[in-house]
Every structure is written in C-alpha cells, then in structure tokens.
Design a protein around this motif. Structure first.
Motif, short mmCIF file in Angstrom:
data_model
loop_
_atom_site.label_atom_id
_atom_site.label_comp_id
_atom_site.label_asym_id
_atom_site.label_seq_id
_atom_site.Cartn_x
_atom_site.Cartn_y
_atom_site.Cartn_z
N GLY A 157 0.83 -1.20 0.00
CA GLY A 157 0.00 0.00 0.00
C GLY A 157 0.86 1.25 0.00
O GLY A 157 2.10 1.16 -0.03
N ASP A 167 1.29 6.00 3.84
CA ASP A 167 0.27 6.33 4.84
C ASP A 167 -0.59 5.12 5.20
O ASP A 167 -0.93 4.90 6.36
N GLU A 168 -0.96 4.33 4.18
CA GLU A 168 -1.81 3.15 4.44
C GLU A 168 -1.08 2.12 5.29
O GLU A 168 -1.67 1.53 6.20
N ASN A 196 -2.74 2.60 8.70
CA ASN A 196 -3.88 1.70 8.61
C ASN A 196 -3.42 0.29 8.23
O ASN A 196 -3.95 -0.32 7.30
N SER A 256 -8.22 -1.02 -0.25
CA SER A 256 -8.56 0.14 -1.08
C SER A 256 -7.96 -0.10 -2.46
O SER A 256 -7.35 -1.15 -2.70
N HIS A 308 -4.32 -0.52 -1.67
CA HIS A 308 -3.94 -1.23 -0.45
C HIS A 308 -4.50 -2.66 -0.45
O HIS A 308 -5.72 -2.85 -0.57
#
Length: 353
Positions: free
Chosen positions: A238, A241-242, A246, A310, A313
C-alpha cells in the motif's frame, strides 16, 4: 501512472544439500515511473533475492527462477540470456549494494570504476567519460571531485564510498535503481545524508527506485509505496500512509510495534515471538500463523488470498474475510491510527480558519 516494471508470480529457489529452499514464492508487484517502492521485512523474508533476481544476479546454480515474469521495456527479463542482460545492467537497471567496500574494486581508482559503465554503455571517449565522472562525483556531494577521482576506495570514508557507489549506479541515467539496504553499514547521521541525496537525485533524474530495507524509519522518509514481505511472499502492499497508519496484516502490526519509540513506556518494548519459517518445508497455510497471536484456525490450513482494502492497499490475511471475527489491533497500532485521525482533524480545522 505509467508502469515501468511488472513482476508477476515470481518463484525463486536454491538447490542445497538440505533440499530446495523456496526463497521467493509467488511475488507480484509493479513499479511506476518516478516512484520509490520500499520492500521491507526481517532477514530471510526474500527481499534481497527479489531485487537480485530482477537484475538476474542470483548464482545459477544453485539458484533458479522456477516460474514467473519480470516485464521491463516489452521484454521478460527472466527469459533473457546473460549476454542480453549485460546490455540492460548498469544502463537501464542499476543496483546499489549493501556494503560499499565490497562493491568497489580496491585496486582501481574510483574514477576508472565510474568511467567503465560510461565507456561501455554510453560509448563515450576516455576524456569525455572522465569529465562526466568528475561531474557525477560532484553531483553526489563529494568535495574536490577532480582530485578525488584519482584516489582509491580505501582513501574514502564509508559514507563517501557509498556516494561513489551511487555515482556508479547513476552514471548511465538508469530507468530503475535497485537499492539493497544501502544505508545499513553507515551510522545514523550519514544514513540521513545518503537518503536525502537519493531523494534529491531521484527528483532531478526521474528514476524509479526499489528500496530494500528492514528499517521502517528509513521507509517513512523515502518511499511512496511499501510492500511488506514475509516467508518469501508479499503479505501487504500500500501507500506509505496506508501501511503506517492503517496496517491490516498482523505481521505489519508486529513490525511497526517493534519500532523504537520515544513515546513508548518502559514495559512496551515489543518483539515478534518465534522465528521465520523454514523455506525448505514451507508451512501449509499462512506462513506467519505460528507467530501470530491473532491467528484463526483457517490460517493453519489454507493460505489467505490478497484482500482489497482500497484501490492501492491489499493484504493477505484471513482477518479481512467478511466472516472473520473482529480483532482489535495492538495498542501501538491503535495509537498510530489515532495520531493520523488527529492530524487530519487538525488540518481540517486550520482549513476553516
């Protein structure tokens, strides 16, 4: 974005006296033009073998590409002869190795080592190659390049040697740069300088970079996307940031939780229990299952597919299956998510002022 490299279902094995070591087991990823993809994971996860296979630098025998494609410039690198690969190495795809002292020839002046690729691939004359070598040494931040071009590797510090290696790798303006833990042998201050240098050079030259590392702190500063490897497979991929804010795979949770943090309490030092899987006899289900406190029964029986989180991701964990029980991530991961949410809400509040 334009894809410059596609790796599809790559399997790499090594034949040893103990049996077949399945070092890379079905790796899939692509690299976009001008981006930096970091491949992270603990030692033995298959990171370096993946990068060396792209360059076709694994020794054969005992190593071999069992299956898969490495698509670059309309060609499958896995099927090219050694002579064909020699035209690509250094010219289109270059590599920065882990230890600069073993990458450089101690008996040759550094200038001559930079000039070699320029003369072979760019067909420059000796005088033109020397001028370009001086220019490259200046570009990578070596002072008095016209003097230092005539010096030997032992006359340079570790950080300066790594700069020379970067100059050699960038000499022919490659489309892809493979950096295999290029800052591991350097101290923290020099590490930061080398990373800043690579980021600066990437902007100037629009080179795509695959950055191999086990240091997640480095990843945060250098990468656009992150692929997490474990047991010869990519288990999560990903954007930065992912992956940092997350993460979905328990192994990624473990890696992030074991990062040193100034915010951590004295009793919060975390280490992933157990050791990596035996790749002579890979486990039947999820390779991380025996070390995973969140493992489900199916993890020991069936390998998880890549679940979509996503558009950018994906993670290979049964915890993302619609019928899986809801699991609370470790405290450190929850804090990371909260930090991201707070920074987002702070940014929105400042936008309304």
């Amino acid at each position: 974005m334009e894809k410059i490299l596609e790796v599809k279902n790559m399997h790499v094995s090594f034949d040893t006296f103990g049996g077949e070591v399945q070092a890379v087991r079905g790796v899939d990823f692509d690299l976009n033009k001008g981006e930096t993809l970091a491949i992270v994971g603990e030692s033995g996860s298959g990171k370096s073998v993946t990068s060396k296979t792209i360059m076709r630098l694994i020794p054969t025998p005992p190593g071999r590409i069992k299956e898969g494609e490495i698509l670059f410039g309309g060609k499958d690198l896995a099927k090219l002869s050694e002579k064909e690969m020699q035209k690509i190495r250094g010219k289109d795809i270059s590599m920065i190795f882990q230890d600069p002292m073993t990458s450089l020839n101690p008996t040759m002046k550094v200038g001559k080592q930079i000039m070699e690729g320029l003369i072979k691939h760019q067909k420059l004359s000796s005088s033109a190659a020397k001028e370009r070598a001086i220019e490259l040494l200046g570009l990578v931040g070596i002072p008095q390049p016209e003097v230092r071009i005539n010096q030997f590797p032992h006359q340079f510090s570790g950080g300066m040697r790594q700069r020379v290696v970067i100059a050699i790798a960038l000499a022919c303006n490659p489309k892809i740069l493979l950096a295999d833990e290029p800052t591991t042998a350097l101290d923290v201050t020099i590490q930061a300088q080398i990373i800043e240098l690579m980021k600066d050079l990437q902007k100037k030259m629009n080179t795509s970079i695959i950055f191999i590392t086990h240091d997640l702190g480095v990843v945060a500063n250098v990468a656009d996307r992150v692929a997490v490897m474990y047991g010869g497979k990519i288990v999560e991929i990903g954007t930065v940031d992912e992956i940092f804010y997350n993460p979905q795979h328990p192994y990624t949770w473990g890696l992030l939780s074991s990062m040193p943090s100034l915010d951590a309490k004295e009793d919060e030092l975390f280490a992933i229990p157990g050791s990596p899987p035996d790749l002579i006899n890979p486990p039947k289900g999820d390779a991380f299952a025996v070390r995973n406190q969140f493992a489900l029964k199916i993890d020991l029986e069936k390998e998880p597919p890549m679940f979509k989180v996503s558009n950018t991701h994906y993670a290979a964990t049964w915890l993302l299956h619609e019928n899986a029980p809801k699991v609370e991530p470790p405290p450190y991961i929850k804090r990371l998510k909260e930090t991201k949410q707070l920074s987002k809400s702070g940014a929105k509040a400042s936008d309304h002022k």
